[in-house]
Design a protein around this motif. Structure first.
Motif, PDB file in Angstrom:
ATOM      1  N   LEU A 152       0.821  -1.201   0.000  1.00 55.74           N
ATOM      2  CA  LEU A 152       0.000   0.000   0.000  1.00 55.74           C
ATOM      3  C   LEU A 152       0.861   1.260   0.000  1.00 55.74           C
ATOM      4  O   LEU A 152       0.468   2.295  -0.540  1.00 55.74           O
ATOM      5  N   ALA A 153       2.056   1.170   0.585  1.00 54.13           N
ATOM      6  CA  ALA A 153       2.977   2.306   0.613  1.00 54.13           C
ATOM      7  C   ALA A 153       3.736   2.474  -0.697  1.00 54.13           C
ATOM      8  O   ALA A 153       4.555   3.386  -0.813  1.00 54.13           O
ATOM      9  N   GLY A 164       1.110   8.314   9.168  1.00 54.44           N
ATOM     10  CA  GLY A 164       0.381   8.127   7.923  1.00 54.44           C
ATOM     11  C   GLY A 164      -0.589   9.275   7.684  1.00 54.44           C
ATOM     12  O   GLY A 164      -0.868  10.086   8.566  1.00 54.44           O
ATOM     13  N   ARG A 196      -2.136   6.991   3.004  1.00 53.43           N
ATOM     14  CA  ARG A 196      -1.006   6.081   2.925  1.00 53.43           C
ATOM     15  C   ARG A 196      -0.459   5.792   4.324  1.00 53.43           C
ATOM     16  O   ARG A 196      -0.512   6.659   5.204  1.00 53.43           O
TER      17      ARG A 196
END
Length: 510
Positions: A256-257, A285, A292
């Motif tokens: 996801l990052a 985040g 993110r």
């Protein structure tokens, strides 16, 4: 004409929701209408899809095309819906099998030439599709290896929209194209050092092992060159390998990052060391559109190391207070709340003063007492109260350096075996509860007959609480440390010596 249906995934943090894509072609003037709360990037899919379809040999008809993203009230972000929109439109035009398209989840961003670009967050998206009951996903070829890490799903990697249309029954000849691959990660993959590299500071070496055995947070205070960073970087080498569930969770966060997951799931605990200029959003985040994960979420199931901790902004440090207690990061926006796991071990390292020479034998510190208090005061009391171990680290002397080869130093292999044995003892004792490590145990259990130390073992700790030298949270954390020391020693229950050593670890930093 029929209504074409496809499915994609909308991610909010690590959680994903299935989005049904409906496409309808009418006989009005040519246009492309996209509805269902798309963001700016998704709204531009109209031009990407039409150009990609034309360049792939399956052009969309010159009629009005209406695409609906359902549920309409759910905000959708990003370009990962392109492939699903294109195939739903082709299904509505009877160019591909509508039944085949409707049974599959499609993920991918289209280029104008029809090729599929890799996506960030493909791993949590595929996990969400599996949880929703889908057994097949079509993804860009560059994401196929990463998507295949999810068990129980058929992954179809395609290079282009043309290949995806052929897979769904389009009567087209395949055209070889080079697959677009994700960018190489810009992170280092240095091998972990060995604990035997640490010379001197036996108390700090023992403290690192205690932290690893019980999952405790640790604060290292000492001058530059004392070995704080070396000790912190050795902590992951003492931790057990990740379980399959933890490895998949860690890989999903990194996906996801935007960090590609290659070569299979890594069982190595992650180690994150953000720079002291990092903002609160970089630590926990955030993001105005797509949320993110920050360094704390990427360190889940591993270690978060904040070197030069007083140099971090107070907002960034205090943002960690709630995750340290709950083990979860919740980032709220006007339309939704994203949640990330945050079960990490925090390692703080700090100099004793702005110049770093306070308390050293060979250094000349010119910092005023007020400057020292102000510098160390940047680490707030509520944050430090959540750190179990506070340890002074000293520079080694010439005699210690010359005698380094003659003494018996603890290496990572033997320390890891000791940590593994202590964790096994804790897991056996905590079997049937929601906890696995001593650092996770609730204070009510620690003060119950099942978790209380031997009779009379807490007399010194009780006096420290009465004098105000320790808070109630600190009291419970000392008891957790005492249980970890007990597990390392192989004792059945903490005694006065274990509680005394735990109180020393709690108060050792000046």
């Amino acid at each position: 004409m029929t209504i074409g249906r496809a499915h994609a995934i909308s991610l909010l943090g690590l959680d994903g929701a299935v989005v049904e894509i409906e496409a309808d072609i009418s006989s009005n003037l040519p246009s492309f209408v996209l509805i269902g709360l798309p963001d700016a990037a998704l709204g531009e899919a109209r031009d990407r899809v039409r150009s990609a379809a034309g360049n792939s040999g399956c052009p969309l008809p010159a009629r009005k095309l209406t695409v609906n993203l359902s549920p309409a009230a759910l905000p959708k972000h990003g370009s990962g819906f392109d492939l699903g929109i294109a195939l739903a439109a082709l299904a509505a035009d009877d160019q591909v099998s509508a039944d085949s398209v409707a049974r599959v989840v499609h993920l991918g961003e289209l280029g104008l030439d029809g090729r599929l670009r890799p996506l960030a967050g493909i791993l949590p998206a595929v996990l969400a599709a599996v949880r929703a009951g889908f057994d097949t996903v079509v993804v860009p070829a560059g994401n196929a290896d990463e998507a295949a890490l999810v068990p129980g799903v058929r992954v179809v990697g395609v290079v282009s929209l043309r290949d995806a249309a052929i897979w769904h029954g389009a009567e087209l000849e395949p055209i070889p194209l080079d697959a677009l691959l994700p960018a190489a990660p810009d992170e280092a993959h240095d091998e972990e050092g060995d604990l035997a590299d640490v010379i001197g500071n036996p108390d700090a070496v023992e403290a690192i092992q205690v932290a690893a055995a019980g999952g405790h947070h640790i604060y290292l205070l000492g001058p530059p060159g004392a070995g704080k960073t070396m000790l912190a970087s050795r902590l992951p080498s003492l931790l057990p390998q990740l379980t399959p569930h933890e490895a998949l969770e860690t890989a999903s966060i990194r996906s996801l990052a935007g960090i590609p997951v290659r070569g299979g799931l890594s069982l190595r605990p992650p180690f994150e060391a953000p720079h002291h200029t990092a903002s609160a959003a970089a630590i926990v985040g955030g993001g105005s559109g797509v949320i993110r994960p920050g360094a704390a979420a990427r360190a889940a199931n591993g270690v978060l190391f904040l070197d030069e901790a007083p140099e971090f902004s107070p907002a960034a440090l205090d943002a960690l207070r709630q995750p340290l207690e709950s083990g979860e990061i919740a980032i709220s926006r006007a339309t939704a709340t994203a949640r990330f796991p945050a079960r990490f071990q925090l390692v703080l390292a700090a100099n004793p003063c702005p110049c770093g020479n306070a308390g050293t034998r060979d250094g000349d510190c010119r910092c005023t007492p007020f400057a020292v208090r102000r510098y160390l005061g940047r680490l707030s009391g509520p944050l430090l109260d959540r750190v179990d171990i506070r340890m002074d680290v000293h520079r080694i002397t010439t005699a210690q350096l010359r005698a380094a080869g003659s003494g018996d130093r603890v290496d990572s292999e033997s320390a890891r075996a000791r940590v593994r044995q202590a964790r096994a003892a804790a897991a056996e004792r905590l079997r049937g509860t929601a906890w696995r490590l001593n650092a996770q145990v609730a204070g009510t259990w620690l003060r119950s007959p099942a978790g209380a130390p031997e009779r009379g073992a807490t007399l010194g700790l009780d006096r420290a609480l009465e004098r105000g030298g320790i808070t109630m949270r600190g009291y419970d954390r000392v008891l957790r440390l005492a249980w970890t020391l007990c597990d390392l020693d192989g004792s059945p229950r903490p005694d006065a010596d274990h509680v005394g050593r735990a109180l020393y670890l709690r108060k050792a930093a000046r």
